[in-house]
Write a protein that holds these residues in place. Structure first.
Motif, short mmCIF file in Angstrom:
data_model
loop_
_atom_site.label_atom_id
_atom_site.label_comp_id
_atom_site.label_asym_id
_atom_site.label_seq_id
_atom_site.Cartn_x
_atom_site.Cartn_y
_atom_site.Cartn_z
N LEU A 273 0.82 -1.21 0.00
CA LEU A 273 0.00 0.00 0.00
C LEU A 273 0.86 1.26 0.00
CD1 LEU A 273 -2.85 -1.02 2.47
CD2 LEU A 273 -2.93 -0.94 -0.03
N LEU A 274 1.92 1.27 0.80
CA LEU A 274 2.77 2.46 0.85
C LEU A 274 3.51 2.66 -0.48
CD1 LEU A 274 3.79 4.87 2.40
CD2 LEU A 274 5.60 3.42 3.39
N ALA A 275 3.95 1.56 -1.08
CA ALA A 275 4.61 1.67 -2.39
C ALA A 275 3.65 2.23 -3.43
CB ALA A 275 5.14 0.30 -2.82
N ARG A 276 2.40 1.83 -3.34
CA ARG A 276 1.38 2.35 -4.28
C ARG A 276 1.20 3.86 -4.09
NH1 ARG A 276 -1.55 4.47 -7.24
NH2 ARG A 276 -3.45 3.72 -8.28
N VAL A 277 1.23 4.30 -2.86
CA VAL A 277 1.09 5.73 -2.58
C VAL A 277 2.30 6.51 -3.10
CG1 VAL A 277 0.99 7.46 -0.74
CG2 VAL A 277 -0.43 5.40 -0.60
N ILE A 278 3.50 5.96 -2.87
CA ILE A 278 4.73 6.68 -3.23
C ILE A 278 5.02 6.61 -4.73
CG2 ILE A 278 7.23 6.73 -2.92
CD1 ILE A 278 6.79 5.73 -0.06
N MET A 286 9.28 -4.19 -3.04
CA MET A 286 8.84 -3.67 -1.74
C MET A 286 7.85 -4.63 -1.08
SD MET A 286 10.48 -0.95 -1.06
CE MET A 286 11.35 0.45 -1.79
N LEU A 287 7.00 -5.25 -1.87
CA LEU A 287 6.07 -6.25 -1.35
C LEU A 287 6.83 -7.40 -0.69
CD1 LEU A 287 3.20 -7.61 -1.21
CD2 LEU A 287 3.69 -8.52 -3.49
N LEU A 288 7.85 -7.90 -1.39
CA LEU A 288 8.63 -9.01 -0.85
C LEU A 288 9.35 -8.61 0.44
CD1 LEU A 288 10.23 -10.39 -4.17
CD2 LEU A 288 8.09 -11.09 -3.05
N ASN A 289 9.98 -7.44 0.41
CA ASN A 289 10.69 -6.99 1.61
C ASN A 289 9.73 -6.68 2.75
OD1 ASN A 289 13.42 -7.20 0.91
ND2 ASN A 289 13.37 -5.28 -0.24
N GLY A 290 8.52 -6.25 2.44
CA GLY A 290 7.53 -6.01 3.48
C GLY A 290 7.15 -7.28 4.21
N ALA A 291 6.94 -8.37 3.45
CA ALA A 291 6.64 -9.66 4.08
C ALA A 291 7.77 -10.11 4.98
CB ALA A 291 6.36 -10.70 3.00
N LEU A 292 9.00 -9.96 4.50
CA LEU A 292 10.17 -10.37 5.31
C LEU A 292 10.32 -9.49 6.54
CD1 LEU A 292 12.72 -11.09 2.44
CD2 LEU A 292 11.40 -12.74 3.77
N ALA A 293 10.03 -8.19 6.41
CA ALA A 293 10.12 -7.30 7.56
C ALA A 293 9.10 -7.69 8.63
CB ALA A 293 9.89 -5.85 7.12
N PHE A 313 1.38 -5.32 13.82
CA PHE A 313 2.84 -5.19 13.92
C PHE A 313 3.48 -5.39 12.56
CE2 PHE A 313 2.74 -6.82 18.59
CZ PHE A 313 2.30 -5.57 19.02
N GLY A 314 2.98 -6.38 11.82
CA GLY A 314 3.51 -6.63 10.49
C GLY A 314 3.28 -5.46 9.55
N ILE A 315 2.07 -4.87 9.60
CA ILE A 315 1.78 -3.71 8.76
C ILE A 315 2.75 -2.57 9.07
CG2 ILE A 315 0.08 -1.88 8.34
CD1 ILE A 315 -2.11 -4.02 8.67
N CYS A 316 2.96 -2.31 10.33
CA CYS A 316 3.90 -1.26 10.74
C CYS A 316 5.30 -1.56 10.21
CB CYS A 316 3.94 -1.12 12.25
SG CYS A 316 2.41 -0.48 12.98
N ALA A 317 5.71 -2.82 10.29
CA ALA A 317 7.03 -3.21 9.79
C ALA A 317 7.12 -3.03 8.29
CB ALA A 317 7.32 -4.67 10.16
N GLY A 318 6.04 -3.36 7.57
CA GLY A 318 6.02 -3.17 6.13
C GLY A 318 6.14 -1.71 5.73
N LEU A 320 7.50 0.60 7.64
CA LEU A 320 8.83 1.04 8.10
C LEU A 320 9.92 0.63 7.12
CD1 LEU A 320 10.39 2.37 10.45
CD2 LEU A 320 10.53 0.10 11.51
N VAL A 321 9.83 -0.57 6.57
CA VAL A 321 10.91 -1.04 5.71
C VAL A 321 10.95 -0.28 4.39
CG1 VAL A 321 9.75 -2.91 4.41
CG2 VAL A 321 12.14 -3.15 5.08
N VAL A 322 9.81 0.12 3.87
CA VAL A 322 9.79 0.94 2.65
C VAL A 322 10.47 2.28 2.90
CG1 VAL A 322 8.32 2.14 0.98
CG2 VAL A 322 7.73 -0.17 1.72
N VAL A 323 10.11 2.91 4.00
CA VAL A 323 10.71 4.20 4.36
C VAL A 323 12.22 4.05 4.57
CG1 VAL A 323 10.79 6.02 6.11
CG2 VAL A 323 8.58 5.09 5.36
N SER A 324 12.62 2.96 5.23
CA SER A 324 14.04 2.74 5.52
C SER A 324 14.84 2.52 4.24
CB SER A 324 14.19 1.54 6.45
OG SER A 324 15.56 1.24 6.66
#
Length: 420
Positions: A273-278, A286-293, A313-318, A320-324
């Motif tokens: 969702l965040l990647a879609r916004v950005i 980003m989807l793959l890294n979000g799942a791993l995060a 918690f997972g959503i927050c991590a997803g 966070l990892v895009v921003v990071s």
């Protein structure tokens, strides 16, 4: 009758440890495929060689000295009998000390479960240094990381020993269920040190500070690797319950499995969702890294959250990892697979949110524990990288980087049918 119950629990808990260890070992395939998919085709053979070699080195070094450093005992596993039998001594000296609802299992199964965690930690470094590090420099570091750096920080945490005799992390309330910090953040700390020494890949950043995307060669492989890691994580977290042989433990294992899966799903959704916004589009990487995060985050404590909390918690991590990942690119830290963000940033996040669902854990203890792990691994790794750089150098030449590490380091290509 009681003896038969002991024997059944011993067999069941030992078998569960071994099966979960095998699942974690399969994560090596996940890391290999993920990294092979996210690098350019000219670096594929080298990344495959690194991942299989590091697994072999980790298993050997942990056998020689790592396990003894982390948990005490004799070098070369000489303290573990070649064929163990069920005795009263085996029951009372197991890791959790006896029946009574606690874990009772073969010492060899404990070693097997622990050694695959070491390999996981080292695999994190591989992706971050991809496409520009010398193969043999990486392998020399793997020897020190798996034989000494990781086991020592493991000794202070899961091993229950004082940090250089100064303070005890367990006593001040540090808790890490399956290794968000001990395994994942530690690997990211070593990776960050290496990236600082190496610098970015040629062409990654323009002269005016522009960021140039370098797409991976095989996104189907990257997706496959992520799904393999997702599956292997059930062994990573589920096995860390340490037993299965009673009703309470079986229920705990089920909860851990559910929460592990929920956090991964939440991480994928958040990142998508965040990647879609950005970016205005769905970004697969980003989807793959979000799942791993999400998986890394829940690893710190998968047994106390509800499934809904784990998802959040997972959503927050997803997110966070895009921003990071974007932030590290802005400061020109080139991480081809996003390993530092996925394992370091999400690993720290996982440690810090443990007190939300587990009030027995101290937030200050989590902070001190995280700082201890990161500081030790980063400084020790930096010393080792610096020494290797002086002796043989860390980075391949510009010409070799242009041609690809496959030819320079391995003398072969992954896709030779495309060459004359």
């Amino acid at each position: 009758m009681q003896s038969q119950i002991f024997e059944l629990q011993y067999a069941l808990d030992t078998f569960y440890f071994l099966v979960c260890g095998a699942l974690v070992m399969w994560m090596a395939a996940g890391f290999t495929m993920l990294e092979a998919g996210l690098v350019r085709s000219k670096n594929t053979v080298e990344i495959l060689t690194k991942n299989i070699s590091l697994f072999a080195i980790a298993c050997t070094m942990y056998m020689i000295c790592g396990y003894a450093i982390m948990y005490g005992g004799e070098l070369f596993l000489s303290g573990i009998a070649g064929s163990e039998t069920l005795t009263s001594d085996a029951l009372t000296t197991s890791a959790e000390n006896g029946f009574g609802g606690d874990s009772v299992y073969s010492a060899a199964s404990d070693f097997f479960f622990q050694v695959v965690f070491v390999a996981t930690c080292m695999s994190i470094v591989s992706g971050a240094v991809a496409e520009r590090m010398k193969l043999w420099a990486f392998l020399w570091f793997a020897i020190i990381m798996t034989g000494f750096i990781y086991p020592l920080e493991g000794r202070w945490t899961w091993g229950g020993q004082d940090v250089f005799g100064l303070y005890n992390l367990s006593a001040i309330g540090f808790f890490d269920f399956a290794g968000s910090g001990i395994v994942h953040m530690a690997g990211a700390a070593a990776a960050l040190s290496a990236v600082l020494f190496l610098g970015a890949r040629k062409g990654k950043y323009g002269p005016n500070g522009e960021i140039r995307a370098i797409p991976g060669a095989n996104l189907p492989l990257a997706a496959l690797g992520t799904l393999i890691l997702w599956m292997g994580w059930f062994g990573f977290n589920g096995g860390s319950v340490l037993k299965l042989g009673d009703i309470a433990s079986a229920n705990s294992v089920a909860i851990v499995f559910v929460n592990t899966n929920a956090a991964a799903a939440g991480g994928a959704i958040g990142a998508l969702l965040l990647a879609r916004v950005i970016f205005g589009k769905a970004d697969l990487t980003m989807l793959l890294n979000g799942a791993l995060a999400g998986l890394v985050t829940i690893t710190a404590e998968p047994s106390t959250p509800s499934a809904l909390q784990a998802t959040l918690f997972g959503i927050c991590a997803g997110l966070l990892v895009v921003v990071s990942i974007l932030a590290l690119d802005r400061i020109k830290l080139d991480d081809p697979v996003g390993a530092i963000s996925v394992h370091g940033v999400a690993g720290l996040f996982g440690l810090l949110i443990v007190p939300i669902t587990n009030p027995a854990v101290s937030f200050i203890g989590q902070v001190v524990g995280a700082l201890t792990i990161f500081t030790w691994v980063f400084i020790a790794s930096s010393i080792v990288w610096a020494m290797i750089n002086v002796v043989i150098g860390l980075r391949i030449s510009d010409e070799e980087e242009y041609e690809g590490a496959d030819i320079a380091e391995c003398g072969m290509e992954a896709y030779p049918e495309f060459t004359l």
